[in-house]
Design a protein around this motif. Structure first.
Motif, PDB file in Angstrom:
ATOM      1  N   ARG A  12      63.575  15.370  16.313  1.00  0.00           N
ATOM      2  CA  ARG A  12      64.599  17.280  16.641  1.00  0.00           C
ATOM      3  C   ARG A  12      63.228  17.247  17.214  1.00  0.00           C
ATOM      4  O   ARG A  12      62.027  16.799  17.285  1.00  0.00           O
ATOM      5  CB  ARG A  12      64.194  18.350  15.668  1.00  0.00           C
ATOM      6  N   TRP A  68      59.462  19.321  18.030  1.00  0.00           N
ATOM      7  CA  TRP A  68      58.617  19.777  16.571  1.00  0.00           C
ATOM      8  C   TRP A  68      57.336  20.783  18.387  1.00  0.00           C
ATOM      9  O   TRP A  68      57.176  19.495  18.499  1.00  0.00           O
ATOM     10  CB  TRP A  68      58.241  19.659  15.831  1.00  0.00           C
ATOM     11  N   TRP A 109      54.292  18.921  22.172  1.00  0.00           N
ATOM     12  CA  TRP A 109      55.895  18.319  21.588  1.00  0.00           C
ATOM     13  C   TRP A 109      56.405  18.152  20.869  1.00  0.00           C
ATOM     14  O   TRP A 109      55.643  16.209  21.811  1.00  0.00           O
ATOM     15  CB  TRP A 109      56.691  19.047  22.464  1.00  0.00           C
ATOM     16  N   ASP A 124      59.387  24.642  14.674  1.00  0.00           N
ATOM     17  CA  ASP A 124      61.006  24.305  15.057  1.00  0.00           C
ATOM     18  C   ASP A 124      60.895  24.624  17.285  1.00  0.00           C
ATOM     19  O   ASP A 124      60.156  25.497  17.369  1.00  0.00           O
ATOM     20  CB  ASP A 124      61.497  23.945  14.937  1.00  0.00           C
ATOM     21  N   ARG A 125      61.566  24.128  17.834  1.00  0.00           N
ATOM     22  CA  ARG A 125      62.012  24.132  19.091  1.00  0.00           C
ATOM     23  C   ARG A 125      62.411  25.670  19.435  1.00  0.00           C
ATOM     24  O   ARG A 125      61.283  26.676  20.136  1.00  0.00           O
ATOM     25  CB  ARG A 125      62.571  23.573  20.273  1.00  0.00           C
ATOM     26  N   GLU A 126      63.004  26.104  18.009  1.00  0.00           N
ATOM     27  CA  GLU A 126      64.261  27.305  18.000  1.00  0.00           C
ATOM     28  C   GLU A 126      63.282  28.168  18.201  1.00  0.00           C
ATOM     29  O   GLU A 126      63.150  29.518  18.685  1.00  0.00           O
ATOM     30  CB  GLU A 126      65.114  27.072  17.545  1.00  0.00           C
ATOM     31  N   THR A 127      62.003  28.139  17.234  1.00  0.00           N
ATOM     32  CA  THR A 127      61.020  29.029  16.618  1.00  0.00           C
ATOM     33  C   THR A 127      60.310  29.460  17.687  1.00  0.00           C
ATOM     34  O   THR A 127      59.933  30.215  17.568  1.00  0.00           O
ATOM     35  CB  THR A 127      60.197  28.662  15.208  1.00  0.00           C
ATOM     36  N   TYR A 128      59.734  28.586  18.108  1.00  0.00           N
ATOM     37  CA  TYR A 128      59.144  28.576  19.198  1.00  0.00           C
ATOM     38  C   TYR A 128      59.768  29.193  20.228  1.00  0.00           C
ATOM     39  O   TYR A 128      58.429  30.499  21.193  1.00  0.00           O
ATOM     40  CB  TYR A 128      58.665  27.122  19.733  1.00  0.00           C
ATOM     41  N   GLN A 129      60.238  29.115  20.396  1.00  0.00           N
ATOM     42  CA  GLN A 129      60.860  29.667  22.060  1.00  0.00           C
ATOM     43  C   GLN A 129      61.399  31.436  21.688  1.00  0.00           C
ATOM     44  O   GLN A 129      61.864  31.899  22.470  1.00  0.00           O
ATOM     45  CB  GLN A 129      63.047  29.345  21.686  1.00  0.00           C
ATOM     46  N   GLN A 130      61.662  31.540  20.470  1.00  0.00           N
ATOM     47  CA  GLN A 130      62.244  32.988  19.415  1.00  0.00           C
ATOM     48  C   GLN A 130      60.723  33.505  19.526  1.00  0.00           C
ATOM     49  O   GLN A 130      60.430  35.054  19.808  1.00  0.00           O
ATOM     50  CB  GLN A 130      62.701  32.620  17.744  1.00  0.00           C
ATOM     51  N   ARG A 131      59.205  33.022  19.293  1.00  0.00           N
ATOM     52  CA  ARG A 131      58.107  33.792  19.105  1.00  0.00           C
ATOM     53  C   ARG A 131      58.153  34.324  20.578  1.00  0.00           C
ATOM     54  O   ARG A 131      57.775  35.182  21.084  1.00  0.00           O
ATOM     55  CB  ARG A 131      57.117  32.619  18.716  1.00  0.00           C
TER      56      ARG A 131
END
Length: 158
Positions: free
Chosen positions: A48, A50, A95, A133-140
């Motif tokens: 994944r 990160w 990344w 993780d990528r999803e958390t980064y994008q959400q923030r």
């Protein structure tokens, strides 16, 4: 559990087959094949992305030398997105592709020390590490409270 999967351990004695029912003693188990080109990967084995932020600090060093060292590190390892620096601290963001957070963090914690000599980095210590993780980064980023997107890419003063 995924459809068709069987539980490991802790059940009845005897082999387990398709529906999870025990197989009668002496009965052969039917083998199934996987279609050509299909790969099975155990959960948690797929790498994944990160987002890593590594913070270092220490005694003062000439700004020109800090910049040159960070540029050399970025040249040696093009995965580095951006570095910000001052005479006594720096922040590196990039990344990392890894199986899990533990692997990504382990690589990040070795980065500064392993490349101190080859890149001529200051003898600073790691004082902070964030791995998300990528999803958390994008959400923030989408919500406006996370780390700003790493643009412009490169080495910049604070």
């Amino acid at each position: 559990m995924r459809p068709g999967a069987t539980s490991r351990g802790g059940g009845t004695s005897g082999a387990v087959r398709d529906g999870g029912a025990p197989r009668a003693a002496g009965k052969e188990r039917a083998l199934t094949s996987v279609a050509a080109g299909t790969a099975y990967e155990a959960p948690g084995q797929t790498p994944r992305l990160w987002h890593v932020t590594l913070s270092v600090s220490g005694g003062e060093a000439p700004l020109k030398e800090v910049r040159r060292a960070l540029e050399q590190l970025a040249h040696d390892h093009p995965f580095l997105l951006t570095s910000r620096y001052a005479s006594d601290h720096a922040e590196i963001r990039y990344w990392e592709e890894a199986r899990d957070l533990h692997d990504a963090a382990a690589v990040a914690l070795r980065l500064w020390g392993e490349h101190r000599q080859t890149a001529g980095l200051p003898p600073w210590e790691i004082v902070g590490l964030e791995v998300i993780d990528r999803e958390t980064y994008q959400q923030r980023v989408a919500e406006g409270y996370g780390p700003a997107p790493a643009t412009p890419v490169g080495v910049h003063p604070f």
